[in-house]
Write a protein that holds these residues in place. Sequence first.
Motif, PDB file in Angstrom:
ATOM      1  N   ASP A  82      36.782 -37.337 -73.444  1.00  8.54           N
ATOM      2  CA  ASP A  82      36.340 -37.022 -72.080  1.00  8.54           C
ATOM      3  C   ASP A  82      37.485 -37.179 -71.089  1.00  8.54           C
ATOM      4  OD1 ASP A  82      33.850 -36.652 -73.169  1.00  8.54           O
ATOM      5  OD2 ASP A  82      33.051 -38.581 -72.508  1.00  8.54           O
ATOM      6  N   VAL A  83      38.265 -38.245 -71.259  1.00  5.19           N
ATOM      7  CA  VAL A  83      39.389 -38.494 -70.350  1.00  5.19           C
ATOM      8  C   VAL A  83      40.463 -37.429 -70.499  1.00  5.19           C
ATOM      9  CG1 VAL A  83      41.371 -40.033 -69.998  1.00  5.19           C
ATOM     10  CG2 VAL A  83      39.058 -40.954 -69.991  1.00  5.19           C
ATOM     11  N   LEU A  84      40.844 -37.119 -71.724  1.00  6.57           N
ATOM     12  CA  LEU A  84      41.891 -36.109 -71.926  1.00  6.57           C
ATOM     13  C   LEU A  84      41.459 -34.745 -71.403  1.00  6.57           C
ATOM     14  CD1 LEU A  84      43.314 -37.097 -75.429  1.00  6.57           C
ATOM     15  CD2 LEU A  84      44.398 -37.390 -73.195  1.00  6.57           C
ATOM     16  N   LYS A  85      40.184 -34.390 -71.613  1.00 10.67           N
ATOM     17  CA  LYS A  85      39.665 -33.124 -71.073  1.00 10.67           C
ATOM     18  C   LYS A  85      39.762 -33.131 -69.551  1.00 10.67           C
ATOM     19  CE  LYS A  85      37.803 -30.343 -74.331  1.00 10.67           C
ATOM     20  NZ  LYS A  85      38.058 -28.881 -74.455  1.00 10.67           N
ATOM     21  N   ALA A  86      39.348 -34.253 -68.927  1.00  9.13           N
ATOM     22  CA  ALA A  86      39.392 -34.354 -67.466  1.00  9.13           C
ATOM     23  C   ALA A  86      40.824 -34.284 -66.935  1.00  9.13           C
ATOM     24  CB  ALA A  86      38.723 -35.647 -67.006  1.00  9.13           C
ATOM     25  N   MET A  87      41.786 -34.750 -67.744  1.00  9.72           N
ATOM     26  CA  MET A  87      43.197 -34.704 -67.338  1.00  9.72           C
ATOM     27  C   MET A  87      43.811 -33.323 -67.567  1.00  9.72           C
ATOM     28  SD  MET A  87      44.544 -38.441 -68.699  1.00  9.72           S
ATOM     29  CE  MET A  87      46.075 -38.504 -67.752  1.00  9.72           C
ATOM     30  N   GLY A  88      43.090 -32.451 -68.280  1.00 10.67           N
ATOM     31  CA  GLY A  88      43.585 -31.088 -68.495  1.00 10.67           C
ATOM     32  C   GLY A  88      44.124 -30.804 -69.881  1.00 10.67           C
ATOM     33  N   ALA A  89      43.861 -31.699 -70.839  1.00 11.65           N
ATOM     34  CA  ALA A  89      44.379 -31.483 -72.195  1.00 11.65           C
ATOM     35  C   ALA A  89      43.680 -30.308 -72.867  1.00 11.65           C
ATOM     36  CB  ALA A  89      44.192 -32.741 -73.030  1.00 11.65           C
ATOM     37  N   GLN A  90      44.438 -29.556 -73.652  1.00  9.32           N
ATOM     38  CA  GLN A  90      43.891 -28.431 -74.421  1.00  9.32           C
ATOM     39  C   GLN A  90      43.413 -28.937 -75.778  1.00  9.32           C
ATOM     40  OE1 GLN A  90      46.335 -24.828 -74.514  1.00  9.32           O
ATOM     41  NE2 GLN A  90      47.546 -25.611 -72.801  1.00  9.32           N
ATOM     42  N   LEU A  91      42.099 -29.182 -75.870  1.00  5.47           N
ATOM     43  CA  LEU A  91      41.489 -29.668 -77.098  1.00  5.47           C
ATOM     44  C   LEU A  91      40.494 -28.642 -77.617  1.00  5.47           C
ATOM     45  CD1 LEU A  91      40.622 -33.360 -76.075  1.00  5.47           C
ATOM     46  CD2 LEU A  91      42.701 -32.547 -77.207  1.00  5.47           C
ATOM     47  N   THR A  92      40.503 -28.429 -78.928  1.00  2.49           N
ATOM     48  CA  THR A  92      39.549 -27.513 -79.563  1.00  2.49           C
ATOM     49  C   THR A  92      38.892 -28.238 -80.728  1.00  2.49           C
ATOM     50  OG1 THR A  92      40.979 -25.629 -79.023  1.00  2.49           O
ATOM     51  CG2 THR A  92      39.244 -25.266 -80.652  1.00  2.49           C
ATOM     52  N   TYR A  93      37.544 -28.164 -80.798  1.00 10.11           N
ATOM     53  CA  TYR A  93      36.795 -28.810 -81.867  1.00 10.11           C
ATOM     54  C   TYR A  93      36.421 -27.773 -82.923  1.00 10.11           C
ATOM     55  CZ  TYR A  93      36.374 -32.192 -78.076  1.00 10.11           C
ATOM     56  OH  TYR A  93      36.644 -33.041 -77.044  1.00 10.11           O
ATOM     57  N   LEU A  94      36.692 -28.097 -84.184  1.00  7.93           N
ATOM     58  CA  LEU A  94      36.450 -27.178 -85.291  1.00  7.93           C
ATOM     59  C   LEU A  94      35.650 -27.889 -86.385  1.00  7.93           C
ATOM     60  CD1 LEU A  94      40.167 -26.019 -85.466  1.00  7.93           C
ATOM     61  CD2 LEU A  94      38.307 -24.681 -84.477  1.00  7.93           C
ATOM     62  N   ASN A  95      34.806 -27.133 -87.080  1.00  5.99           N
ATOM     63  CA  ASN A  95      34.042 -27.674 -88.214  1.00  5.99           C
ATOM     64  C   ASN A  95      33.253 -28.923 -87.845  1.00  5.99           C
ATOM     65  OD1 ASN A  95      35.239 -25.680 -89.949  1.00  5.99           O
ATOM     66  ND2 ASN A  95      37.087 -26.953 -90.019  1.00  5.99           N
ATOM     67  N   MET A  96      32.590 -28.891 -86.696  1.00  4.08           N
ATOM     68  CA  MET A  96      31.822 -30.034 -86.216  1.00  4.08           C
ATOM     69  C   MET A  96      30.623 -30.308 -87.122  1.00  4.08           C
ATOM     70  SD  MET A  96      31.438 -32.223 -83.519  1.00  4.08           S
ATOM     71  CE  MET A  96      31.907 -31.519 -81.933  1.00  4.08           C
ATOM     72  N   LYS A  97      30.458 -31.574 -87.532  1.00  4.28           N
ATOM     73  CA  LYS A  97      29.299 -32.019 -88.305  1.00  4.28           C
ATOM     74  C   LYS A  97      28.544 -33.041 -87.452  1.00  4.28           C
ATOM     75  CE  LYS A  97      30.719 -29.692 -91.941  1.00  4.28           C
ATOM     76  NZ  LYS A  97      30.076 -28.438 -92.350  1.00  4.28           N
ATOM     77  N   GLU A  98      27.487 -32.573 -86.794  1.00  5.23           N
ATOM     78  CA  GLU A  98      26.792 -33.420 -85.831  1.00  5.23           C
ATOM     79  C   GLU A  98      25.597 -34.153 -86.406  1.00  5.23           C
ATOM     80  OE1 GLU A  98      26.754 -31.862 -81.632  1.00  5.23           O
ATOM     81  OE2 GLU A  98      26.894 -29.952 -82.699  1.00  5.23           O
ATOM     82  N   ASN A  99      25.102 -33.748 -87.555  1.00  5.58           N
ATOM     83  CA  ASN A  99      23.868 -34.328 -88.073  1.00  5.58           C
ATOM     84  C   ASN A  99      24.098 -35.449 -89.080  1.00  5.58           C
ATOM     85  OD1 ASN A  99      22.263 -32.526 -86.557  1.00  5.58           O
ATOM     86  ND2 ASN A  99      22.572 -30.923 -88.098  1.00  5.58           N
ATOM     87  N   GLU A 100      25.332 -35.893 -89.201  1.00  3.91           N
ATOM     88  CA  GLU A 100      25.638 -36.989 -90.124  1.00  3.91           C
ATOM     89  C   GLU A 100      25.287 -38.332 -89.462  1.00  3.91           C
ATOM     90  OE1 GLU A 100      26.913 -36.268 -93.185  1.00  3.91           O
ATOM     91  OE2 GLU A 100      26.801 -34.139 -92.657  1.00  3.91           O
ATOM     92  N   ALA A 101      25.186 -39.386 -90.282  1.00  3.24           N
ATOM     93  CA  ALA A 101      24.972 -40.732 -89.731  1.00  3.24           C
ATOM     94  C   ALA A 101      26.098 -41.064 -88.755  1.00  3.24           C
ATOM     95  CB  ALA A 101      24.921 -41.756 -90.861  1.00  3.24           C
ATOM     96  N   GLU A 102      27.307 -40.656 -89.103  1.00  4.54           N
ATOM     97  CA  GLU A 102      28.460 -40.758 -88.200  1.00  4.54           C
ATOM     98  C   GLU A 102      29.068 -39.362 -88.075  1.00  4.54           C
ATOM     99  OE1 GLU A 102      29.602 -43.152 -86.369  1.00  4.54           O
ATOM    100  OE2 GLU A 102      28.657 -44.972 -87.163  1.00  4.54           O
ATOM    101  N   PRO A 103      28.817 -38.665 -86.945  1.00  2.00           N
ATOM    102  CA  PRO A 103      29.313 -37.290 -86.796  1.00  2.00           C
ATOM    103  C   PRO A 103      30.840 -37.230 -86.811  1.00  2.00           C
ATOM    104  CG  PRO A 103      28.476 -38.126 -84.699  1.00  2.00           C
ATOM    105  CD  PRO A 103      28.113 -39.134 -85.745  1.00  2.00           C
ATOM    106  N   PHE A 104      31.379 -36.070 -87.215  1.00  2.00           N
ATOM    107  CA  PHE A 104      32.833 -35.914 -87.235  1.00  2.00           C
ATOM    108  C   PHE A 104      33.205 -34.461 -86.993  1.00  2.00           C
ATOM    109  CE2 PHE A 104      31.370 -35.587 -91.633  1.00  2.00           C
ATOM    110  CZ  PHE A 104      31.988 -34.443 -92.086  1.00  2.00           C
TER     111      PHE A 104
END
Length: 427
Positions: free
Chosen positions: A266-288
Amino acid sequence: MEEIVTKGLQGTIEIPGDKSISHRSVMFGAIAQGQTTIRGFLPGDDCLSTISCFQKLGVDIQMIDDQTVMVNGRGLEGLQEPVDLLDVGNSGTTIRLLMGILANTSFHSSLIGDESIAKRPMKRVTNPLREMSVHIDGRDEGNFTPLVIRGGKTTGIHYHSPVASAQVKSAILLAGLQAEGTTSVTEPAKSRDHTERMLQAFGVNVAVDGLTVSIEGGQTLKGTHIDVPGDISSAAFFLVAGAIIPNSRILLKKVGMNPTRTGILDVLKAMGAQLTYLNMKENEAEPFSDIEVNTSSLKGIEISGKLIPRLIDEIPIIALAATQAEGVTIIKDAAELKVKETNRIDTVVNELRKMGATIEATEDGMIIKGKTPLHGAEVSSHGDHRIGMMLAIASYIAQGETTIHQKEAVSVSYPQFFAHVDQLKKR
């Protein structure tokens, strides 16, 4: 000063396993009934201290390879009185959560740690455990190691924690596993929730209501299989490196995306960092997710309030990012930094100043003015792994040579760190 031109950091790396999850998987596996298999385990010094302590408590734990651990659980009642001292090394997680587990034993245990642990406050855990009828003695009335614990029959409490701390919350909940009645912890802000998630994976009923977590006494854990995602606190160093080092593009594989830990994103995004999320696994006990970061133009922001518990361990590297951001970055509400492996407010400020940063300490954080070119200097981690890694990234953008003393401290959480930096340099 002339801007430094580097060839950048480019390539793909797999971040080592999450330290918090690795600790808990061994601990919970040890007190569960049956076998627990852990894949993606972090073989850092801290997590190896956890294994060592539970082996001294009579638990059969085997390293199948450097990232796979087999734990043959004995159940809480199967732990044995240790013949030797339980040495937690540099690990605050080990000592604080272990105290909660030992609360339910009938025998005597003595806990020690290294010089850093000896300075870290333990009353935040020993006081509520005493309210649960646990007998604890130690230096300064139980505030510092060495500590001596004799557990027994515990009684449930509803504890209002003055700090948002996963270690405090976890210790109390673990003591509540066999306590009489209900044990509840209410925090001022939500701390990381790995304990709640993992207890459920081991078959324990955990109730979460806003900022309050509760557990009924008399529950047992059942052995299971744990896949440990990459540690976002370790990934943070390469996320910042990729953003501030010119000509960089880094892909980080299978990074843990637990929402109580993603404040750095959240902080890096707010500072303007170029971040891209790929192959998101949201339904795991610990998402990654895989995360790609590219060289970015950053700007200063304010970081405070409920965001702080979600990024407390990442503040040293955030401070470095702020030195390369346009404008002023203010970090506040982070007094908890004073009781980490070092006083991280003073240590970050003093070490970055040696490299030319315009940074000042406040009572509960720091103020950083950017964009400031850094120069080489003689600096030290002061035995703090996160300071050591932050200074290593800083040295890559600094003009001239930098010498980092006690850089071996990084092995606490990221043994492959320098090898991964070299890998990205070579492309």
